[in-house]
Write a protein that holds these residues in place. Structure first.
Motif, short mmCIF file in Angstrom:
data_model
loop_
_atom_site.label_atom_id
_atom_site.label_comp_id
_atom_site.label_asym_id
_atom_site.label_seq_id
_atom_site.Cartn_x
_atom_site.Cartn_y
_atom_site.Cartn_z
N CYS A 1 3.95 -6.70 -6.05
CA CYS A 1 4.14 -7.74 -5.04
C CYS A 1 3.00 -8.77 -5.09
N CYS B 1 -0.53 -7.45 -3.94
CA CYS B 1 -1.21 -6.61 -4.92
C CYS B 1 -1.68 -7.45 -6.10
N ASN C 1 -0.79 -0.60 -6.29
CA ASN C 1 0.55 -0.69 -5.69
C ASN C 1 0.41 -0.60 -4.18
N CYS C 2 1.50 -0.74 -3.46
CA CYS C 2 1.45 -0.63 -2.00
C CYS C 2 2.82 -0.22 -1.48
N CYS D 1 5.58 -2.23 -3.16
CA CYS D 1 5.79 -2.34 -4.61
C CYS D 1 5.32 -1.09 -5.34
N ARG E 1 -1.39 -2.07 4.79
CA ARG E 1 -0.17 -2.27 4.00
C ARG E 1 0.06 -1.16 2.97
ZN ZN Z 1 2.13 -4.31 -3.49
#
Ligand code: ZN
Ligand code: ZN
Ligand code: FE
Length: 759
Positions: free
Chosen positions: A110, A113, A131-132, A135, A173
């Motif tokens: 995303c 990121c 990542n998060c 994503c 997040r």
């Molecule tokens: Zn992300």
């Protein structure tokens, strides 16, 4: 002002997609109280507060849900019996409840990121696995459900204190982001030579240098390995082709961004949106100059994708674009394991960019055209699978086993149909094993126990063998569905059509109800039954299976049949071969396959006589076409009330053009124009006979964009409503979805309750 309690049921994909932190933000914003809990169908929420505020929150939730969430419905019941909540809590869900929920596909990195990846002050600066919640990997790392870290290949990387605290902070997040990690606790990259011996230094910098030097680097990705190389140096790409035994089939490239893609191709706004979507498919784009980069693609299109993992972004920081082709040897499944990669790619890749996070499930890149703003799939895989496709009226518990060459399966749960990723050609043992184990994996992940099995009516398809064995073992009813009917039903269900339609179903080959080979069909019908209303004049295929590669065989046979035996030059040996077979009538099956007609015509026109991949003749014939409105002569005859396109006058006229040295591009266009005019004519006759006005287009031939657009346009002009695929592939990948539609929506399992056979 009314203070109320609202009991809310949310159905859809809301787990593992950042739904609860998102909800938390909204609840805080509207100063409401209550709780949320995951359920088997989505989420259950209780809120207390002013009714108007609750309604505003729900509107916002529906209008603007988190990117990955799919909200099917929200049901609210209000009551004035308040429980007096003073906080908002996230309640623990029951493990069993979570078993029944949906699983997200892998998601391209995303914006947030990406920003952190290149932010020198961020603790994840240049960390290749950032990542998060929005994503990162999902489907390809899941071993078991529920989707928790311990059930993924991230299990071997215990979180560090910093990651752990992000994971537990609802305003973060990365709240409940299962693959959350950093360079302290997460996976890492390493770079090796072709023996697997480590080369020390920054793996990314080493990989970039190696690629710049013209080497081929195997890069471990999300659902498998890629082979990466320069795309601007023909010598490098030719070397890659040699090593991969892929002489002519186009390679896809990965471009840094849309602007870079525009240097190679024309990119419409709709195509840019698809390229840039979190699903990050390979989009087939028109080259700026159709003859450019012949070493990448021999036709007018080039497959382009944007980076979708942090590793890709790090590589493309220093390189504009790369060849990125999935690392498999011709028909074998995509390579996904480090040791296996070193072994099987040793002769292809010079270096390896590896990491120590396992890929649990293979998943190839998706491949599509953008047609009318929609996906038009050649391959529906990474980024889409295992998102379900909704089929209204379906009841669930059906396993549809698909075709054979571009195998997929579909399995249903209520109205959700889970279509598998692209699996490949089942004739290969490793592919077959992967197919069987993916069926079990899907059934387990989504907690489905098949009660009915559907398969193709081809007795020799390995998917049919699988279906039969499984049905016998588990005493399940089995339904055999004719191939082209399944294509037609697939396109109908794709467009959610009910009732009878006309289907133009054109492909290379499929087992017909009469035991012969079909593929140029005009059907009418619905999910209950079908009728074959039109077809092509049968063609002789001298040499059987050999004709898919040796196109001259079909070409010469067409000449014979059209009374123009010597009109076009073929070698003496080729002629002798075909003459002998035709004379003896041995190994010379009849077929009405449209793909075969394309093959033969491509050979006669001198476009392609030996194909190195399936469908190449048709691809190159389409690519050759230039603007031309001519139509060749043809005849439509009637046989037992069935319309038959007699292509002999067409072939005769082509022979004349070839003898007169007419431009190939004009002949190619005129041939496809002829098919269009013929198709419209037959549809008009079927409409006259039946009153049907809706036409669905399906089968592999409709990967041909020229035909797809021209037939759609001309049928529409004549008052037909025309539908093409948009959620599943038009080729044999879509067969399992069509089988599913017939089993789920047809009458076969409703009437008698036993197991009729639809053949
Ligand atoms: Zn992300
Ligand atoms: Zn960490
Ligand atoms: Fe087919």
């Amino acid at each position: 002002m009314s203070f109320l309690r609202a009991d809310i049921q949310v159905r859809g994909i809301v787990q593992g997609v950042g739904f609860r932190p998102f909800l938390h933000k909204l609840v805080t914003h509207y100063a409401l109280c209550g709780w949320v809990r995951n359920t088997s169908e989505g989420a259950q929420i209780e809120l207390e507060g002013e009714k108007a505020l609750i309604e505003s929150l729900l509107r916002e939730l529906m209008d603007n849900p988190p990117k990955l969430a799919v909200i099917d419905s929200v049901e609210v019941t209000y009551s004035d019996e308040r429980k007096g909540y003073s906080t908002f809590e996230i309640l623990k869900s029951h493990t069993m409840a979570e078993r029944n929920t949906l699983i997200s596909p892998d998601v391209g990195i995303c914006e947030d990121c990406r920003r952190e990846l290149f932010d020198i002050t961020n603790r994840r600066y240049r960390y290749p696995f950032i990542n998060c919640t929005n994503c990162g990997p999902r489907f390809t790392i899941i071993r078991d459900v529920p989707y928790d870290r311990c059930n993924t290949s991230m299990a071997s990387f215990p979180m560090c204190g910093d990651c752990e605290s992000e994971y537990h902070t609802i305003s973060d997040r990365r709240y409940h982001a299962q693959p959350d990690c950093c360079n302290v606790c997460g996976p890492s990259l390493h770079f090796t030579d072709e023996q697997g011996s480590p080369i020390f230094g920054d793996p990314i910098a080493l990989a970039i240098q190696s690629i710049k030097n013209g080497e081929i680097v195997a890069v471990k990705g999300l659902g498998g390995f890629h082979l990466a190389s320069r795309c601007d140096d023909p010598a490098v790409v030719v070397r890659l082709r040699k090593r991969k035994h892929r002489d002519e089939k186009p390679f896809a490239i990965m471009c840094r961004d849309v602007d870079t893609a525009r240097k190679y191709c024309v990119v419409s706004d709709q195509e840019a949106l698809q390229l840039d979507s979190f699903r990050r498919p390979i989009v087939l784009l028109k080259k700026r100059d159709s003859g450019a980069f012949p070493w990448l693609s021999e036709n007018g299109y080039l497959g382009v994708m944007l980076p979708y993992t942090p590793i890709h972004y790090l590589l493309l920081e220093k390189l504009d674009a790369l060849v990125m082709t999935s690392a498999n040897l011709s028909d074998l499944p995509i390579v996904f394991d480090n040791q296996e990669a070193l072994k099987s790619l040793g002769g292809i890749a010079d270096k390896f960019l590896l990491h120590n996070r396992d890929i649990v499930t293979r998943c190839d890149d998706s491949l599509l055209w953008v047609v009318g703003g929609h996906e038009y799939f050649v391959r529906r895989s990474r980024g889409y699978v295992p998102f379900p496709i909704t089929m209204p009226g379906a009841r669930g518990g059906v396993l549809a086993c698909g075709a054979e060459q571009k195998a997929t399966f579909s399995i249903s749960k209520g109205e959700y149909v889970f279509q598998s990723q692209h699996i490949g050609d089942l004739k290969n043992l490793e592919v077959y094993d992967n197919y069987a184990s993916q069926i079990d994996h899907f059934a387990h992940m989504f907690d489905i126990k098949p009660r009915v099995i559907v398969c193709d009516s081809h007795p020799d398809y390995l998917s049919t063998t699988y279906a039969q064995e499984r049905a016998d073992k588990e005493h399940l009813p089995i339904l055999h569905v004719q191939h082209h009917w399944a294509h037609m039903a697939s396109c109908m269900a794709d467009n959610r059509l009910e009732g009878e339609c006309i289907g133009i179903v054109w492909d290379g080959t499929g087992y017909g109800s009469d035991g012969t080979v079909w593929g140029g069909e005009f059907l009418t019908g619905d999910y209950d039954s079908f009728e074959r209303r039109g077809t092509l004049r049968g063609m002789k295929l001298p040499g059987g299976d050999k004709v898919t590669h040796e196109l001259w065989r079909t070409g010469i046979a067409l000449l014979h049949e059209s009374g123009r035996k010597d009109a076009v030059e073929f070698s003496a040996e080729q002629r002798r071969t075909v003459d002998t077979i035709l004379e003896l009538g041995l190994n010379c099956p009849m077929s009405t396959g449209m793909g075969r007609l394309f093959d033969g015509v491509a050979a006669i026109m001198g476009i392609k006589c030996e194909a190195s991949y399936e469908g190449q003749g048709a691809v190159l014939l389409e690519a050759a076409a230039i603007s031309c409105e001519d139509v060749y002569p043809y005849i439509i005859t009637t046989d037992n009330g069935r319309y038959v396109y007699d292509w002999r006058p067409t072939v005769q006229a082509i022979c004349e053009d070839v003898q007169n040295g007419r431009a190939t591009g004009e002949m190619a266009a005129a041939f496809m124009n002829t098919l269009t005019t013929m198709a419209v004519e037959i549809c008009k006759r079927i409409r006259r006979d039946t009153g049907l006005t809706r036409v669905v287009l399906s089968g592999g031939t409709f990967q041909n964009q020229y035909l797809l657009h021209r037939i759609t346009e001309q049928l529409t002009q004549k008052g037909f409503s025309v539908y093409h695929h948009q959620r599943v592939s038009t080729n044999d990948e879509g067969i399992s979805f069509g089988q599913m539609a017939i089993a789920e929506k047809g009458a076969h399992f409703h009437v008698s309750g036993n197991s009729p056979d639809a053949d």
